[in-house]
Structure formats: C-alpha cells, structure tokens
Design an enzyme around this catalytic site. Sequence first.
Site, mmCIF file in Angstrom:
data_model
loop_
_atom_site.group_PDB
_atom_site.id
_atom_site.type_symbol
_atom_site.label_atom_id
_atom_site.label_comp_id
_atom_site.label_asym_id
_atom_site.label_seq_id
_atom_site.Cartn_x
_atom_site.Cartn_y
_atom_site.Cartn_z
ATOM 1 N N GLU B 255 0.821 -1.122 -0.022
ATOM 2 C CA GLU B 255 -0.147 0.081 -0.038
ATOM 3 C C GLU B 255 0.890 1.237 0.083
ATOM 4 O O GLU B 255 0.313 2.352 0.451
ATOM 5 C CB GLU B 255 -0.960 0.078 1.418
ATOM 6 C CG GLU B 255 -1.802 -1.362 1.350
ATOM 7 C CD GLU B 255 -2.849 -0.985 2.110
ATOM 8 O OE1 GLU B 255 -3.957 0.020 2.154
ATOM 9 O OE2 GLU B 255 -3.039 -1.592 3.448
ATOM 10 N N ARG B 257 5.206 2.948 -1.352
ATOM 11 C CA ARG B 257 5.978 2.936 -2.475
ATOM 12 C C ARG B 257 7.293 1.902 -2.383
ATOM 13 O O ARG B 257 8.095 2.172 -1.163
ATOM 14 C CB ARG B 257 6.464 4.411 -2.490
ATOM 15 C CG ARG B 257 5.308 5.294 -3.217
ATOM 16 C CD ARG B 257 5.699 6.632 -3.346
ATOM 17 N NE ARG B 257 5.995 7.214 -1.820
ATOM 18 C CZ ARG B 257 4.919 7.563 -0.985
ATOM 19 N NH1 ARG B 257 3.471 7.485 -1.468
ATOM 20 N NH2 ARG B 257 5.046 8.023 0.234
ATOM 21 N N ALA B 298 1.594 2.549 8.375
ATOM 22 C CA ALA B 298 1.275 3.687 7.566
ATOM 23 C C ALA B 298 2.162 4.949 7.705
ATOM 24 O O ALA B 298 2.460 5.430 8.753
ATOM 25 C CB ALA B 298 -0.109 3.790 7.726
ATOM 26 N N ASP B 313 7.034 1.712 13.216
ATOM 27 C CA ASP B 313 5.759 2.384 13.494
ATOM 28 C C ASP B 313 5.121 3.358 12.448
ATOM 29 O O ASP B 313 6.012 3.979 11.624
ATOM 30 C CB ASP B 313 5.736 2.837 14.726
ATOM 31 C CG ASP B 313 5.530 2.196 15.952
ATOM 32 O OD1 ASP B 313 5.519 0.704 16.010
ATOM 33 O OD2 ASP B 313 5.415 2.335 17.179
ATOM 34 N N ALA B 314 3.805 3.246 12.343
ATOM 35 C CA ALA B 314 3.103 4.296 11.416
ATOM 36 C C ALA B 314 3.557 5.645 11.727
ATOM 37 O O ALA B 314 3.990 5.887 13.101
ATOM 38 C CB ALA B 314 1.649 4.375 11.722
ATOM 39 N N LYS B 350 23.021 5.391 14.885
ATOM 40 C CA LYS B 350 22.475 5.930 13.887
ATOM 41 C C LYS B 350 21.768 4.678 12.882
ATOM 42 O O LYS B 350 22.098 3.574 12.973
ATOM 43 C CB LYS B 350 23.557 6.560 12.780
ATOM 44 C CG LYS B 350 24.186 7.702 13.422
ATOM 45 C CD LYS B 350 24.837 8.552 12.150
ATOM 46 C CE LYS B 350 25.034 10.186 12.681
ATOM 47 N NZ LYS B 350 25.745 10.800 11.735
ATOM 48 N N ARG B 363 10.138 2.820 16.992
ATOM 49 C CA ARG B 363 8.960 3.417 17.576
ATOM 50 C C ARG B 363 9.532 4.858 17.956
ATOM 51 O O ARG B 363 10.810 5.216 18.401
ATOM 52 C CB ARG B 363 8.552 2.882 18.661
ATOM 53 C CG ARG B 363 7.500 3.460 19.615
ATOM 54 C CD ARG B 363 6.641 2.585 20.367
ATOM 55 N NE ARG B 363 5.824 1.711 19.742
ATOM 56 C CZ ARG B 363 5.147 1.060 20.365
ATOM 57 N NH1 ARG B 363 5.020 0.627 21.713
ATOM 58 N NH2 ARG B 363 4.185 -0.022 19.600
ATOM 59 N N ASP B 365 9.166 7.521 20.772
ATOM 60 C CA ASP B 365 8.454 7.271 22.082
ATOM 61 C C ASP B 365 7.759 8.799 22.461
ATOM 62 O O ASP B 365 8.580 9.768 22.525
ATOM 63 C CB ASP B 365 9.496 7.232 23.185
ATOM 64 C CG ASP B 365 9.148 7.318 24.616
ATOM 65 O OD1 ASP B 365 8.049 7.991 25.113
ATOM 66 O OD2 ASP B 365 9.687 6.566 25.489
#
Lengths: 387, 387, 387
Positions: B255, B257, B298, B313-314, B350, B363, B365
């Site tokens: 969904e 690129r 997403a 994470d999105a 990095k 993620r 935070d």
Amino acid sequence: MFEKLVESIDKYKKPLAFGIARVDLGQLNHDKVLQATYPVINWNENFGSAAVFIRSLIETGVEVDFEDSEFVAPVTKEFVDTALNYFGEELVAEAVGDKHKNIQVLKVLKDIFDEEEYDNYRICFIFEDTNPKSVESVYLKLYALSQRKVPLRSINLNGAFGVLHNCAWVGNVPIELDYLRANEIELKLKDAYPEVEYVDKFPRFLSHVIPDDNIRILDSSKVRFGAQLAPGTTVMPGASYINFNAGTEGPVMVEGRISSSAVVKEGADVGGGASILGVLSGTNGNPITIGRNTLLGANSVTGIPLGDGCIVDAGIAVLEGTKIWISEDEFEKIKEVNPEWNAEYKEYFKGLELAGLNGIHYRFDTTKGKMVAFRSRREVKLNEELH
Amino acid sequence: MFEKLVESIDKYKKPLAFGIARVDLGQLNHDKVLQATYPVINWNENFGSAAVFIRSLIETGVEVDFEDSEFVAPVTKEFVDTALNYFGEELVAEAVGDKHKNIQVLKVLKDIFDEEEYDNYRICFIFEDTNPKSVESVYLKLYALSQRKVPLRSINLNGAFGVLHNCAWVGNVPIELDYLRANEIELKLKDAYPEVEYVDKFPRFLSHVIPDDNIRILDSSKVRFGAQLAPGTTVMPGASYINFNAGTEGPVMVEGRISSSAVVKEGADVGGGASILGVLSGTNGNPITIGRNTLLGANSVTGIPLGDGCIVDAGIAVLEGTKIWISEDEFEKIKEVNPEWNAEYKEYFKGLELAGLNGIHYRFDTTKGKMVAFRSRREVKLNEELH
Amino acid sequence: MFEKLVESIDKYKKPLAFGIARVDLGQLNHDKVLQATYPVINWNENFGSAAVFIRSLIETGVEVDFEDSEFVAPVTKEFVDTALNYFGEELVAEAVGDKHKNIQVLKVLKDIFDEEEYDNYRICFIFEDTNPKSVESVYLKLYALSQRKVPLRSINLNGAFGVLHNCAWVGNVPIELDYLRANEIELKLKDAYPEVEYVDKFPRFLSHVIPDDNIRILDSSKVRFGAQLAPGTTVMPGASYINFNAGTEGPVMVEGRISSSAVVKEGADVGGGASILGVLSGTNGNPITIGRNTLLGANSVTGIPLGDGCIVDAGIAVLEGTKIWISEDEFEKIKEVNPEWNAEYKEYFKGLELAGLNGIHYRFDTTKGKMVAFRSRREVKLNEELH
C-alpha cells in the site's frame, strides 16, 4: 391479477433482496460467473414484484429453493413473457422514467430476447443475510452498500473474497487470466492484446454506480465497488482510496485512505495522504468511525475512532497504544464536551482510552517532544439524547 | 535436422537471451522503435531454438554480428518459413498450449505474413549483459525482470532511459508527442484527439505481463514495466507504486512505495503511504531490502535496509542519519537474533548502524521525544547457515 | 485587405484572449456546454486574427457585445468562409505547420462544414480578466495556464467551479450523470454501459495539452487541467497530484501533492507522498511557493512558503504554527543567506516567521524531541538585486 400475486408473496418467503442481472461469463470457462451487473436492485422492498418473479419462475418450471439463504436462476424468454403478463398491460405501459423499474428491466429483456435469446441473465434472491454463496449475491450486497440501501458495516460479506474470481479488467469487462495466457502469443503478435486496467476480484464503484450530482471521484481506481459515498463527497486522486464496506455518511473531502470498515461522518476532512486504519491493518478488529466536522491533517495516521469536532495535526500518528499527555485543565474541558466519559485524571492516556471522544485536538509538541491532546476549537454538537 | 542445428549453436555464440517481438514504430518517424512486445522470451534457455533462429537468419542473408553485446534484425516471411522448416513438421505440429512456444510464435507469424508482410517484427539477441543499446534489448531485459526469469538488481539496465523514447500512451499504444503536435488542430476539431493515459518512457507492467492468479494490481498505473511481483502480492491503489527493477520476492501487501532497486521479501507488509527510499532518492546509492515478515507502518519512511521480523511504526522515518536510542537490555535481545552483529553498546545508534538487522521494532516515544528501537515481538527465523 | 482589418482592431476592443473551440454538449440537455476543446488559443497576441474574427462575426449578423468581460458565439459555415476570405488566398496557402494556426483552424472547419454543418463550435473572446461566466471562457483560461501563456496565480478563475458542470468522463468525453440515470437499465442490460473513468467538473491536463518532450506524467489522473508543468518535470504515479492553478516553474521531480495555488521552482524535489498545502487546506489563504533547489522529503508536510536551497526532512510537518528551535550560531548563518531578514534572535520561531527564507534545513531531533532548523548545505543563489 397483479394484486392477487402481491398478496401471494406471503405464501412464499419474503426475500430480503432481489434483482435481475446481466452476468459476464468466463471466456474459457463459460460456466464461471465473473461479474453481475444489476440495472435495478430491491432491498427489503417491492415485494409485489418479488411475488411476480417467484410465481413466474415456478410457472416456467424452476424449482425455487426457499430453504437456502439465497437462490439464483437463469432468466429465460419464457420467464420474461410470463412475468410481463402477470404485471399486466397497464403497469407495463406505465413503466417508464422513475416508475416500476423492475418492469422496465423486463421490457428491455423482452426487446433483447425478441432478437436472440442469451444465457447470461440471472435472477437472484437473498432470503437471509448470511455469508454470500454466489457471485450474484455478493454483487447484490455490494450494490446495496454502494447505492446506500443499507448502512455501512450492516450486512454480511464474510467470505466474499472466496466467492469472487480474480480477473483482468478491460474497461468494465472482466477477463480470465487463463484466457490471456492461452492466447498471449496470438493476441500480442496480432496487436490485439487488451489494455488491462487492473487485476482484482472486485470491480470499481463507477462501473456499477451512478453517483449523486454533487459527488466527485477524480479517479475511478480510488473507489472500490461496495464503498459508500454520501452526497457532497469529493475523492481526490492523490493518495486517496476508499475500500468496500467503507466510506462517508455526509459531505466529506477525501484526500486520504478510508480503509475497509472505516466510516467518516458529515463535514469531516480526510487530508492529503491521511490514513484511517482498517480492520485488516492494525486496529485489532475495531472498525473506526470519524466523527462529524473532524479534521485529519495531511499525512496523519488515525488508529482509533474519533468523535465530533476533533483535529489530528498533519503528520502525526494517533494509534491505540500512543501515549498522549493531557493537562488537568484541558482534561476538564474535554470532559465538558464528553459528559458520558468517566475517566479519572492522569498525565498520560493511551490512544485507545480516548477512543470516540469529541472535541479533542491531537498535536505533537515540537518543543517538549510529547504527543499532547487538548480541547479543540472545532464546534461539537452534543447528542441531545445523552443529556 | 533440428538436433543437428541444436548442436551447431556451439559454433555460434550462445545468446544470454533472445526473442521475437512486434514493435510499435513512430507515427511520424517510421524508423523509430517506440515499444517492443514479446509474446515469448528466452533467458539462458532454449538454445536449440536460438540455433535455428541464427541459422535461419544467416541463410536468409542476414549478417549476424556475434562480436557486439546484442543483435537485432527484422523478421521476414523468408526467415519464418526457413525456421519452421528447420524445426520440422513434427515439432511444429506439437507446438500448441505450453509446448514449444518459440515455434508457436513462428506459426502465428506465418499466418500473419500469409495475408500480408509487415515490417514491424524484430528478432533480438543479447549476448552479453552490458548496457542495453536498443529499445528491443531494453524490453527483453524488462521482460526478464517482470516475468521473474532473473532476480531483481541482477541485470544491467544502465542507460535504459537514454535508449527509450518519451511517448504519449493511448492504451497499449505509444504515440510520438510530435505526431500529436503536428495533428493537434485536426484531431481536436474532428473529435479524434486520443485519450492519453500517461506520458513516459516506460510502459506499464500490465501491458506486457500476465500476473499469477493470486496477484492483484488494483490500478495498472501503480506498477511500471520492469517491476517484479511474486505470487501473493497485492498492490492497492492508494499511495502505492512499484518502480522498475524493484518489487517483491514473496506474498506482500503493498500500500506504499517500493522505489527503484528496493526489494521486499515474503510476508512483509508495506503500509498505506509507506515509502521505501530508492537509489535515486536519498539512500546514497545503497539499495534497500526489506526482510521477511517485516511491517512498515502507514506513512512511515524507511531509508535503511531492514532484516526479518522488524516493525517500523506508523508515521515515523528511519533514515541513515536518524539517531535511535536503545536500552542496554534491548540491545542484548537484539544481539540474540543478530549473532553476526558485532556492535558495542552505546545509547544512540544511527539508522545506518542498524541496517539489515533482524527483529527490531522502531518506535517514536511520544513521552520522551526520542526515536527508540527494541526487540520486536515478530518472529524471526534465523538463517541456519549463520549458526 | 488583411492588413486593413488588422488596423481596424483598434476600432473594436482588443481581446485579452480568444480562440475557436469544439464543444461537447449535454446528451439530454443539448443547450448545456460540458467541455470546450481549443486547438489553438491566443493570449494577448494575434490581434490581426482577432480583427478578422470580429469583423466576420459582425458581417454574418452576430452582434458582438464589447461591453461585457467576455463574448461567446456559435461558429457557422458563413463565418468560416467570410473569415477565410478576409485572410486571403496567400495567407491561407501559407497556413501549414507552425504558421498561421488560427487560419489552420478555419481550414479544418471548412473541410468539416463542407460535409455537414455542426452546431458544436464556438468562438470565445475574453475582454477583461474578471470572473469567468461561461464554460468556454473558463476553458480558455485553463488553456492559458496549462500551455504556459500566463504565470500561475496570475489570472482570475473565481467562480469557475460554479460555471462548470459535474460530468462522468468516458475518455475525453463528458457525459451528463442524468443521461446515465435515464438510460441505466438499457445500457446495463445491453452491455453498453460506458467505462466512467472519473466524475469531476474539470477534465485532465492530458486531454487538452501536449506536454513538452521532456515532461513525464505517469498517470493522467494526477494532473488536473489548469495545472502548469515546466519542461523537465516528472510526475510519478504514487501519491502525487497537481491541482489546477498549481505546478512547476522548472525541472522538478514530483512524487507528492502540489495543492491548488502552490508553485514549485526549478530544481526542487517533491518527495514521495510529500504534501504542499493549498489555499483551501490549511494555509490561511497564503499561497505557497517552494524555492529553487529545495527538497521536500518523503511524507513531509509543508504549510509555509520556502526559499531556495531548503530541506524538509522526510516525515516531518512544518506548518505555520510549528515551533522550531534554532541555535544562535545557526541563526547567524541563516541570516547570511537571507540578508533581507530582520529578525532578532530567540530560541523558538514559529513556522510562519521563517516563511520564504532560503537555505534552511528543517529536521526533527530524535534525541531531544525538538523540531530544529539550521543552515542547509544546499546551494543558495542569492538574488543579485537584493545586494
């Protein structure tokens, strides 16, 4: 005669839905139904026509099975003639424009069959809203959704993916992939290879549905058949998409993704590239509703239901597990527009704990590195019944 | 006779690839090849057919240059007849369905040429995998990628952009922009101006390739020719795109690129609007691989290769220079699933230092304002050979 | 005679713009103009042809109203013959290729009308750049923008949405939604229901404009008619979109959204999924310009104008109200490339305070949780006139 027949529907089982469709059959496998195109569908309505159709089927030798959840039969010339006869000359003469659409269907079929009889017309009845078993009944349900005969998420489409066939679509016509394989060499060398626009089990919304005058869909690929669009909805062609069994309940600007089972209410704005997660993509199966007048900023991600008058700032992600800071002061203001919310104050709330609340502005504080929530300035119309 | 010819290929140079194509020629400039459509390609295989083709070319007066990296010649009626004769009646009779596809090509050409001879068929041989020099050899390579005859990133396409012509595409047909200019007034006034669907040097995947039965591409514009899609791949129509020489190696939900040179492995999920950077867009030329079972949320952005079982994470961006905090505890857990990783602990890594590692959950935070990495709960199947 | 007429334009009002169009009329409502297709437009030029056209209209009995801001009349055979006569044999003979395009239009119309006269050709004059009042004048202005006759944001399109009709588009042909409704049953049952590609008031850029040779548009749905694309612009098919009265002023890679009224200058790069907010979506009505050589990272959101040589990192949002930290050191460096910027140093600046500045790199510091700005390493060419 028609009146008597109408009464006689009580002898049979009243169908939840019914309609006559033209079907596309497989190019190689002529028994395979690839698509069903309904000029008219009936959903919990027009039981008189249902009675005529059922009676005409029986009279032309078809054994209608009322025990199953659905029934599909071929439409024959004999059936058409019998049904037109039952409706009677007067109704048939009246059937033009917006009147008696089921009879109009029969009249056009009579025209067609007077020339030559075809085997690609079907009549489909749904008696119970269980898992659909045929391509014809899946399409009948998708029509019900897309023509706004039923609310989103209200009917059973479980197993639809298993019933539909994956096809190459050339315009509105589905083509078996095996047919292309079997004829690839000849089609390509003779410059007759078709322009395949997509490969999917579902067709597109615009291949079956005429939208209201004030609906705009700037790219047909962006709305799958089975989606529902309320008047005043605009779907832009950038990063937007509306899946089946998802859509809008009022005027909405859609520049982002409304995933399967997501519903967006009137006055909301789905910003460019904004993602509303679907039941298949990260919401633990809880379908998301976006409230009235709520704004999802560009490239934001929303993984929880939102109430009315919320704002999700551009570029941020509000997911079920996202930790969000609220000041005591703002906590009180949020309670004011959510009198039914019984939470105790604490500094951090998880996204899921704020699910469905009205009037919240979600923002990322770029000075403190915190996701914060506070009372939005957007208007929230409290539901009278709750007070 | 065919057997003898097959042996004789050793006298010539064995081609790496070959095939017969129908070509689209310029509407104004009839010498310009705009597109080559191959019904069948051969990649490091079917040397017997290659021998027949080469011998038939030579016998019909064509000087085949074996010194160059590729060779293209027109296909004539004489060539077709000669080649069919070499294959012999028995093989020709057998050539139907999945058998002897190269001979099937000749049979269809014989049919066509029996009516009228055309000048828009070509035979192309690639002898060495160097920079392609002709439209025909570029297309042969794009077919090899899109039909999964060769792995992604394994063949030389340098300079392909310079070889191909920018065209207006009307369905599967490329049209010279100059032709439209020269005829604009007449075409527009006579209501004959074509529907131009795109303007590009490359055509679309679905104009040349029949996907596997369990592949779905919901919008043909989303996959460029030269992309590779493994069975089980679905490409949604929202914000997705798969460029040439990029794609999937197993079932993947796409969904987002997949930029040029990026490869996504089986079981991965490229979320709505997720971006995998390509070699031309911010990765310093290091192509990105996304490991098995890895999830890109997403609207996330991934600028480093990821191993198996990772989660981004999105809405977050993991780039080469992104500073990512890891606790000592999680550092040890990450080492467990990445035994070959010899890093020393430090608070901040990095993105580039974590490139290719398995089992990491990235993620942001939202309470501390830090990008963090920890051991994901997704399953990672360690490569046995490494232990 | 032509020369005299050219002089006579001074007697009339010089039109700002004019042209002859083929119009698509409503299928049900034949008086409704759905689209106007101009083979040639004239913008502040070719007043000689204007004089001939006006004179020919008057001579064939048309009362030209010079008092209104625009004038539209049907094109008749008599008009065409009269105008060709005024131009004279010599000019008419010369009118081929790039010469005398307005006369070429008349010649093709003569051909057409010699067969049969049609009622779907119009001549349109715009005398003043006020709100457009007709479909013909809206299209004339959209042509002016898309053919780069006028700069973006320089002409009046207020009210265009009210003038245009919402249509179902089948290829280049607009169809009234009411026509589909009135004929749905017959079209669907007879397998003649058209493939509707989009429903909108505006057509697509590629239905009217032939782009320069080095422009690529990988999906026609991505560029609305009225957008402007400079040579060297590439529009990818992922999440990109260019609205009307928006576009590029030089070679630009477009993989994101250029919303209404946004302008992107040469050498800039709009990354995959990047959003440039439009006047209708969150910029308080201030149109955004993106400077030369500026890079918008993947999935970034830009809500303020940016100068030359800026970088917005992937995945971040720089909005008018975003608080951005700048060190004293970097503040000085930013001032160096923005000598006209008179700000005093403070730790945090709002996005709007940095609007239009050159050479800034916007980044989210993932260790401190702050949005920061510092001097980018991208080259900034200072405007000589400012020093």
